[in-house]
Write an enzyme that holds these catalytic residues in place. Structure first.
Site, short mmCIF file in Angstrom:
data_model
loop_
_atom_site.label_atom_id
_atom_site.label_comp_id
_atom_site.label_asym_id
_atom_site.label_seq_id
_atom_site.Cartn_x
_atom_site.Cartn_y
_atom_site.Cartn_z
NE ARG A 28 -4.13 -1.81 0.25
CZ ARG A 28 -5.29 -1.70 0.88
NH1 ARG A 28 -5.58 -0.63 1.56
NH2 ARG A 28 -6.15 -2.68 0.82
NE ARG A 32 -6.99 4.84 2.39
CZ ARG A 32 -7.56 4.01 3.23
NH1 ARG A 32 -8.75 4.31 3.69
NH2 ARG A 32 -6.97 2.92 3.62
NE ARG A 41 -9.57 7.29 -6.34
CZ ARG A 41 -9.92 6.57 -5.28
NH1 ARG A 41 -9.04 5.84 -4.68
NH2 ARG A 41 -11.17 6.58 -4.85
CG ASP A 77 -9.08 -3.53 -4.31
OD1 ASP A 77 -8.49 -2.96 -3.38
OD2 ASP A 77 -9.93 -4.43 -4.12
CE1 TYR A 152 -13.36 -7.48 2.00
CE2 TYR A 152 -11.56 -8.71 1.01
CZ TYR A 152 -12.01 -7.72 1.86
OH TYR A 152 -11.12 -6.97 2.58
O1 CP3 Z 1 0.05 0.43 -3.12
C1 CP3 Z 1 -0.46 -0.72 -3.24
O2 CP3 Z 1 -0.24 -1.63 -2.43
C2 CP3 Z 1 -1.22 -1.05 -4.51
C3 CP3 Z 1 -2.61 -1.01 -4.45
C4 CP3 Z 1 -3.51 -1.97 -3.68
C5 CP3 Z 1 -4.82 -1.57 -3.31
N1 CP3 Z 1 -5.47 -2.64 -2.80
C6 CP3 Z 1 -5.36 -0.22 -3.52
C7 CP3 Z 1 -6.49 0.22 -2.70
C8 CP3 Z 1 -3.36 -3.30 -3.30
C9 CP3 Z 1 -2.15 -4.20 -3.43
C10 CP3 Z 1 -4.62 -3.72 -2.76
C11 CP3 Z 1 -4.92 -5.10 -2.33
C12 CP3 Z 1 -6.05 -5.33 -1.44
N2 CP3 Z 1 -7.32 -4.83 -1.53
C13 CP3 Z 1 -6.03 -6.26 -0.39
C14 CP3 Z 1 -4.84 -7.10 -0.03
C15 CP3 Z 1 -3.85 -6.30 0.73
C16 CP3 Z 1 -4.18 -6.04 2.16
O3 CP3 Z 1 -4.29 -4.85 2.51
O4 CP3 Z 1 -4.33 -6.99 2.93
C17 CP3 Z 1 -7.30 -6.27 0.21
C18 CP3 Z 1 -7.73 -7.08 1.39
C19 CP3 Z 1 -8.11 -5.36 -0.53
C20 CP3 Z 1 -9.55 -5.04 -0.30
C21 CP3 Z 1 -9.68 -3.60 -0.02
N3 CP3 Z 1 -9.72 -2.62 -0.99
C22 CP3 Z 1 -9.72 -2.95 1.25
C23 CP3 Z 1 -9.71 -3.65 2.58
C24 CP3 Z 1 -9.76 -1.56 1.01
C25 CP3 Z 1 -9.71 -0.44 2.01
C26 CP3 Z 1 -11.02 0.22 2.21
C27 CP3 Z 1 -10.83 1.57 2.86
O5 CP3 Z 1 -11.06 2.58 2.17
O6 CP3 Z 1 -10.45 1.61 4.04
C28 CP3 Z 1 -9.77 -1.40 -0.39
C29 CP3 Z 1 -9.76 -0.12 -1.13
C30 CP3 Z 1 -8.45 0.29 -1.64
N4 CP3 Z 1 -7.60 -0.50 -2.35
C31 CP3 Z 1 -7.87 1.58 -1.52
C32 CP3 Z 1 -6.65 1.55 -2.20
C33 CP3 Z 1 -5.67 2.67 -2.42
C34 CP3 Z 1 -8.51 2.77 -0.82
C35 CP3 Z 1 -9.54 3.35 -1.72
C36 CP3 Z 1 -9.50 4.83 -1.76
O7 CP3 Z 1 -8.43 5.45 -1.68
O8 CP3 Z 1 -10.60 5.37 -1.95
#
Ligand code: CP3
Length: 345
Positions: A28, A32, A41, A77, A152
């Site tokens: 990540r 954010r 974004r 994602d 999920y």
């Molecule tokens: O920088 C990176 O690592 C690349 C991008 C990345 C994202 N999601 C972007 C994202 C990666 C590798 C993921 C994988 C992902 N997504 C996982 C596995 C990694 C982990 O954290 O265990 C999981 C479980 C998800 C599912 C998911 N998507 C979650 C739990 C969330 C967070 C929700 C929140 O807003 O708190 C997301 C959304 C997400 N994926 C965001 C980003 C940058 C946030 C969305 C936003 O900025 O609006």
């Protein structure tokens, strides 16, 4: 001549070859915690951003410019391939993936058709553009592993205890395995698209599989993750496998076919090396919350991770899970320099 990702310090460490210093990237690392991320974004839904190559390239590059990390992680994602085949889901800010009609019966499986490369043209296009822009810096492709995706889909959204997921796993094993088989094929196809477009390594995220006991992992999860890793073997890229709370599963994550086992912050790397055994590299494992403490604490803890990581046959420095949104980007920039300097040999 331009250096190639295959000769990079990151790929060499994954392959357990000699390296001039310990490579580092952060789960990540885009997102954010970066003001430039929040800016691009603004007003763009997450899944729209993931399907827009211009944005994917810009967001993937942001942490490369800022931190000087040794690898880029593709901005996407884990639910992108599911959305691409028509599963009705969305990512709700501050919540995570939410599925409109959860999968609870055999009839519900019909929505999980195979993924074709044409379902995700924007993924291949983004990867190709990134590889050109990154020069010799390797791009890590990724996907969610079947257990985490299943959670999920079955729960309908994020879950603390994965109750319904485990109820299906224990109570309807045939349905469970049928679901896991479909998800494995989708995941494998999604990873192959990224590698064939130029990704130099892949990480399979099984974020929530730490909820499962080792014997159950072996019976209900390992056959499927093994199938994914075996299906990538001909592409000859390092395969990283990571989950949270997987201290008791570290050996099995390696056994499934990973070249690099990701470790969260709960197990020190010297102990993880014993649990994983010979022939694997390790990735990790500074607690992401340490970055919220003063720099002196970060430095001491990071040096400890490096020292313990020397016990492993190969070490890629990372956090034990994703960067927390409240993290000061300057701490990560400083940490990257520290890892490079303190590990130089
Ligand atoms: O920088 C990176 O690592 C690349 C991008 C990345 C994202 N999601 C972007 C994202 C990666 C590798 C993921 C994988 C992902 N997504 C996982 C596995 C990694 C982990 O954290 O265990 C999981 C479980 C998800 C599912 C998911 N998507 C979650 C739990 C969330 C967070 C929700 C929140 O807003 O708190 C997301 C959304 C997400 N994926 C965001 C980003 C940058 C946030 C969305 C936003 O900025 O609006």
């Amino acid at each position: 001549m331009r250096s190639q990702p295959a000769d990079s310090v990151f790929i060499r460490a994954c392959r357990r070859q000699a390296v001039p210093y310990t490579p580092v990237w952060y789960m990540r690392q885009a997102g954010r915690s970066l003001p430039e991320y929040r800016k691009v974004r603004e007003g763009v839904p997450m899944l729209t951003a993931c399907a827009t190559p211009e944005l994917v390239v810009e967001i993937t590059m942001q942490p490369i410019r800022r931190y000087g990390v040794d690898a880029a992680i593709f901005f996407s994602d884990i639910v992108v391939p599911l959305k691409a085949i028509g599963v009705d889901l969305d990512i709700k800010p501050g919540v995570g993936p939410v599925v409109e009609t959860p999968i609870r019966s055999r009839a519900d499986l019909a929505v999980l058709r195979p993924l074709e490369p044409d379902d995700v043209p924007y993924v291949a296009e983004s990867v190709r553009a990134l590889v050109a822009e990154l020069g010799g810096t390797p791009l890590i492709g990724f996907a969610g592993a079947p257990f985490t995706l299943a959670s999920y889909l079955i729960e309908g959204g994020p879950s603390k205890n994965h109750d319904r997921t485990k109820a299906m796993m224990y109570g309807e094993p045939e349905l469970w395995h049928a679901l896991m088989e479909r998800l494995s094929e989708i995941t494998l196809a999604f990873l192959r698209v990224q590698v064939e477009a130029g990704a130099a390594a892949v990480q399979l995220f099984d974020s929530w599989v730490g909820a499962v006991a080792p014997d159950d992992y072996r019976e209900f999860v390992l056959p499927h993750t093994s199938r994914i890793f075996a299906g990538l073997a001909d592409l000859d890229v390092p395969r990283i496998h990571f989950g949270v709370g997987t201290g008791e599963l570290l050996g099995l994550l390696g056994e499934a076919g990973a070249d690099v086992v990701g470790v969260d912050w709960r197990v020190p790397l010297d102990e993880a090396a014993v649990r994983v055994g010979a022939g694997k590299a390790l990735q990790g494992n500074l607690d992401p919350a340490v970055l919220l403490a003063p720099w002196e604490v970060v430095e001491r803890r990071a040096r400890d991770v490096l020292t313990r990581g020397r016990v492993a046959e190969g070490h890629v420095f990372n956090l034990g899970h994703g960067v927390l949104p409240a993290t000061d980007p300057d701490q990560l920039a400083r940490l990257t320099d520290l890892v490079h300097e303190a590990s130089a040999r």
